[in-house]
Design a protein around this motif. Sequence first.
Motif, PDB file in Angstrom:
ATOM      1  N   PRO A  13       0.818  -1.226   0.000  1.00  0.00           N
ATOM      2  CA  PRO A  13       0.000   0.000   0.000  1.00  0.00           C
ATOM      3  C   PRO A  13       0.850   1.274   0.000  1.00  0.00           C
ATOM      4  O   PRO A  13       0.552   2.225  -0.729  1.00  0.00           O
ATOM      5  N   ALA A  14       1.908   1.295   0.785  1.00  0.00           N
ATOM      6  CA  ALA A  14       2.770   2.489   0.830  1.00  0.00           C
ATOM      7  C   ALA A  14       3.497   2.666  -0.502  1.00  0.00           C
ATOM      8  O   ALA A  14       3.620   3.795  -1.005  1.00  0.00           O
ATOM      9  N   LEU A  15       3.977   1.575  -1.072  1.00  0.00           N
ATOM     10  CA  LEU A  15       4.664   1.666  -2.358  1.00  0.00           C
ATOM     11  C   LEU A  15       3.709   2.101  -3.469  1.00  0.00           C
ATOM     12  O   LEU A  15       4.085   2.866  -4.361  1.00  0.00           O
ATOM     13  N   THR A  16       2.474   1.634  -3.405  1.00  0.00           N
ATOM     14  CA  THR A  16       1.472   2.038  -4.389  1.00  0.00           C
ATOM     15  C   THR A  16       1.176   3.526  -4.262  1.00  0.00           C
ATOM     16  O   THR A  16       1.086   4.245  -5.255  1.00  0.00           O
ATOM     17  N   ALA A  17       1.028   4.014  -3.030  1.00  0.00           N
ATOM     18  CA  ALA A  17       0.779   5.444  -2.803  1.00  0.00           C
ATOM     19  C   ALA A  17       1.944   6.280  -3.316  1.00  0.00           C
ATOM     20  O   ALA A  17       1.741   7.318  -3.964  1.00  0.00           O
ATOM     21  N   LEU A  18       3.166   5.849  -3.049  1.00  0.00           N
ATOM     22  CA  LEU A  18       4.348   6.562  -3.536  1.00  0.00           C
ATOM     23  C   LEU A  18       4.386   6.547  -5.058  1.00  0.00           C
ATOM     24  O   LEU A  18       4.660   7.572  -5.692  1.00  0.00           O
ATOM     25  N   SER A  19       4.088   5.428  -5.631  1.00  0.00           N
ATOM     26  CA  SER A  19       4.069   5.299  -7.082  1.00  0.00           C
ATOM     27  C   SER A  19       3.025   6.235  -7.695  1.00  0.00           C
ATOM     28  O   SER A  19       3.287   6.907  -8.694  1.00  0.00           O
ATOM     29  N   ASP A  20       1.837   6.282  -7.089  1.00  0.00           N
ATOM     30  CA  ASP A  20       0.785   7.179  -7.571  1.00  0.00           C
ATOM     31  C   ASP A  20       1.215   8.640  -7.463  1.00  0.00           C
ATOM     32  O   ASP A  20       0.972   9.443  -8.370  1.00  0.00           O
ATOM     33  N   ALA A  21       1.863   8.998  -6.349  1.00  0.00           N
ATOM     34  CA  ALA A  21       2.320  10.377  -6.151  1.00  0.00           C
ATOM     35  C   ALA A  21       3.361  10.773  -7.196  1.00  0.00           C
ATOM     36  O   ALA A  21       3.429  11.931  -7.608  1.00  0.00           O
ATOM     37  N   LEU A  22       4.155   9.800  -7.636  1.00  0.00           N
ATOM     38  CA  LEU A  22       5.182  10.081  -8.642  1.00  0.00           C
ATOM     39  C   LEU A  22       4.638   9.970 -10.066  1.00  0.00           C
ATOM     40  O   LEU A  22       5.360  10.223 -11.030  1.00  0.00           O
ATOM     41  N   GLY A  23       3.385   9.578 -10.192  1.00  0.00           N
ATOM     42  CA  GLY A  23       2.774   9.463 -11.509  1.00  0.00           C
ATOM     43  C   GLY A  23       3.214   8.235 -12.282  1.00  0.00           C
ATOM     44  O   GLY A  23       3.171   8.223 -13.509  1.00  0.00           O
ATOM     45  N   THR A  24       3.644   7.220 -11.564  1.00  0.00           N
ATOM     46  CA  THR A  24       4.036   5.975 -12.218  1.00  0.00           C
ATOM     47  C   THR A  24       3.105   4.860 -11.763  1.00  0.00           C
ATOM     48  O   THR A  24       2.410   4.995 -10.763  1.00  0.00           O
ATOM     49  N   GLY A  25       3.101   3.784 -12.486  1.00  0.00           N
ATOM     50  CA  GLY A  25       2.268   2.658 -12.114  1.00  0.00           C
ATOM     51  C   GLY A  25       3.079   1.593 -11.398  1.00  0.00           C
ATOM     52  O   GLY A  25       4.295   1.514 -11.547  1.00  0.00           O
ATOM     53  N   MET A  26       2.404   0.815 -10.605  1.00  0.00           N
ATOM     54  CA  MET A  26       3.054  -0.314  -9.950  1.00  0.00           C
ATOM     55  C   MET A  26       2.224  -1.557 -10.269  1.00  0.00           C
ATOM     56  O   MET A  26       1.297  -1.915  -9.533  1.00  0.00           O
ATOM     57  N   PRO A  27       2.541  -2.192 -11.389  1.00  0.00           N
ATOM     58  CA  PRO A  27       1.730  -3.340 -11.793  1.00  0.00           C
ATOM     59  C   PRO A  27       1.929  -4.527 -10.862  1.00  0.00           C
ATOM     60  O   PRO A  27       2.954  -4.662 -10.201  1.00  0.00           O
ATOM     61  N   LEU A  28       0.917  -5.355 -10.852  1.00  0.00           N
ATOM     62  CA  LEU A  28       1.002  -6.593 -10.077  1.00  0.00           C
ATOM     63  C   LEU A  28       1.971  -7.550 -10.762  1.00  0.00           C
ATOM     64  O   LEU A  28       2.176  -7.482 -11.971  1.00  0.00           O
ATOM     65  N   PRO A  29       2.564  -8.459 -10.003  1.00  0.00           N
ATOM     66  CA  PRO A  29       3.452  -9.461 -10.609  1.00  0.00           C
ATOM     67  C   PRO A  29       2.713 -10.292 -11.653  1.00  0.00           C
ATOM     68  O   PRO A  29       1.491 -10.465 -11.588  1.00  0.00           O
ATOM     69  N   ARG A  30       3.472 -10.802 -12.604  1.00  0.00           N
ATOM     70  CA  ARG A  30       2.933 -11.628 -13.691  1.00  0.00           C
ATOM     71  C   ARG A  30       3.852 -12.825 -13.880  1.00  0.00           C
ATOM     72  O   ARG A  30       4.634 -12.853 -14.812  1.00  0.00           O
ATOM     73  N   HIS A  31       3.747 -13.780 -13.006  1.00  0.00           N
ATOM     74  CA  HIS A  31       4.601 -14.969 -13.058  1.00  0.00           C
ATOM     75  C   HIS A  31       3.747 -16.175 -13.429  1.00  0.00           C
ATOM     76  O   HIS A  31       3.162 -16.824 -12.551  1.00  0.00           O
ATOM     77  N   SER A  32       3.685 -16.472 -14.715  1.00  0.00           N
ATOM     78  CA  SER A  32       2.814 -17.554 -15.196  1.00  0.00           C
ATOM     79  C   SER A  32       3.213 -18.921 -14.648  1.00  0.00           C
ATOM     80  O   SER A  32       2.381 -19.818 -14.542  1.00  0.00           O
ATOM     81  N   GLU A  33       4.479 -19.075 -14.264  1.00  0.00           N
ATOM     82  CA  GLU A  33       4.906 -20.364 -13.723  1.00  0.00           C
ATOM     83  C   GLU A  33       4.219 -20.683 -12.391  1.00  0.00           C
ATOM     84  O   GLU A  33       4.215 -21.836 -11.946  1.00  0.00           O
ATOM     85  N   TRP A  34       3.620 -19.680 -11.755  1.00  0.00           N
ATOM     86  CA  TRP A  34       2.919 -19.890 -10.489  1.00  0.00           C
ATOM     87  C   TRP A  34       1.406 -19.987 -10.657  1.00  0.00           C
ATOM     88  O   TRP A  34       0.670 -20.106  -9.679  1.00  0.00           O
ATOM     89  N   VAL A  35       0.937 -19.900 -11.898  1.00  0.00           N
ATOM     90  CA  VAL A  35      -0.500 -20.033 -12.161  1.00  0.00           C
ATOM     91  C   VAL A  35      -0.721 -21.352 -12.892  1.00  0.00           C
ATOM     92  O   VAL A  35      -0.054 -21.641 -13.877  1.00  0.00           O
ATOM     93  N   SER A  36      -1.630 -22.148 -12.371  1.00  0.00           N
ATOM     94  CA  SER A  36      -1.891 -23.448 -12.991  1.00  0.00           C
ATOM     95  C   SER A  36      -3.376 -23.611 -13.293  1.00  0.00           C
ATOM     96  O   SER A  36      -4.223 -22.985 -12.670  1.00  0.00           O
ATOM     97  N   ILE A  37      -3.641 -24.459 -14.262  1.00  0.00           N
ATOM     98  CA  ILE A  37      -5.008 -24.859 -14.583  1.00  0.00           C
ATOM     99  C   ILE A  37      -5.218 -26.183 -13.853  1.00  0.00           C
ATOM    100  O   ILE A  37      -4.604 -27.188 -14.189  1.00  0.00           O
ATOM    101  N   GLU A  38      -6.026 -26.148 -12.825  1.00  0.00           N
ATOM    102  CA  GLU A  38      -6.240 -27.338 -12.001  1.00  0.00           C
ATOM    103  C   GLU A  38      -7.136 -28.352 -12.696  1.00  0.00           C
ATOM    104  O   GLU A  38      -6.941 -29.547 -12.555  1.00  0.00           O
ATOM    105  N   ASN A  39      -8.136 -27.871 -13.403  1.00  0.00           N
ATOM    106  CA  ASN A  39      -8.974 -28.741 -14.218  1.00  0.00           C
ATOM    107  C   ASN A  39      -9.669 -27.889 -15.260  1.00  0.00           C
ATOM    108  O   ASN A  39      -9.797 -26.682 -15.094  1.00  0.00           O
ATOM    109  N   SER A  40     -10.075 -28.520 -16.331  1.00  0.00           N
ATOM    110  CA  SER A  40     -10.815 -27.809 -17.375  1.00  0.00           C
ATOM    111  C   SER A  40     -11.665 -28.800 -18.140  1.00  0.00           C
ATOM    112  O   SER A  40     -11.353 -29.992 -18.207  1.00  0.00           O
TER     113      SER A  40
END
Length: 130
Positions: free
Chosen positions: A10-37
């Motif tokens: 939250p503090a890093l997001t607020a600082l990022s917003d104050a500086l006019g930059t974005g703080m995207p969420l992590p995107r690590h596909s190796e940690w996302v799985s399809i359990e069933n389909s």
Amino acid sequence: IAIGIPGLRPALTALSDALGTGMPLPRHSEWVSIENSELQIDPGRNKLLALQATLRNRAAYAQAYPALELTLTDSNDRVIARRVLQPDEYLLPSLLPEESFAANADVEIRLWIEAGGIKAAGYRLYVFYP
């Protein structure tokens, strides 16, 4: 820093917003799985395919929701159609404001896809971040 010390996000997001930059969420596909389909023709709706799947974020931190690539194949496993589904297409409307896939969480997906004249014999479902 936000992954290593989640309480600072939250503090890093607020600082990022104050500086006019974005703080995207992590995107690590190796940690996302399809359990069933499962992909079926919906008998009550002519030529609609019903896709059901469970995605799991196995990371110990929240991530962005991934994109899904659905590939329809013929009886020889050759690609006959492909579609990329973005989170706003497969998530329930109640999950869209969250914008983050919670740590160690599952999300259930159920959606209908217009199949037209496509005669698919199989499918593949792939998780990725564009």
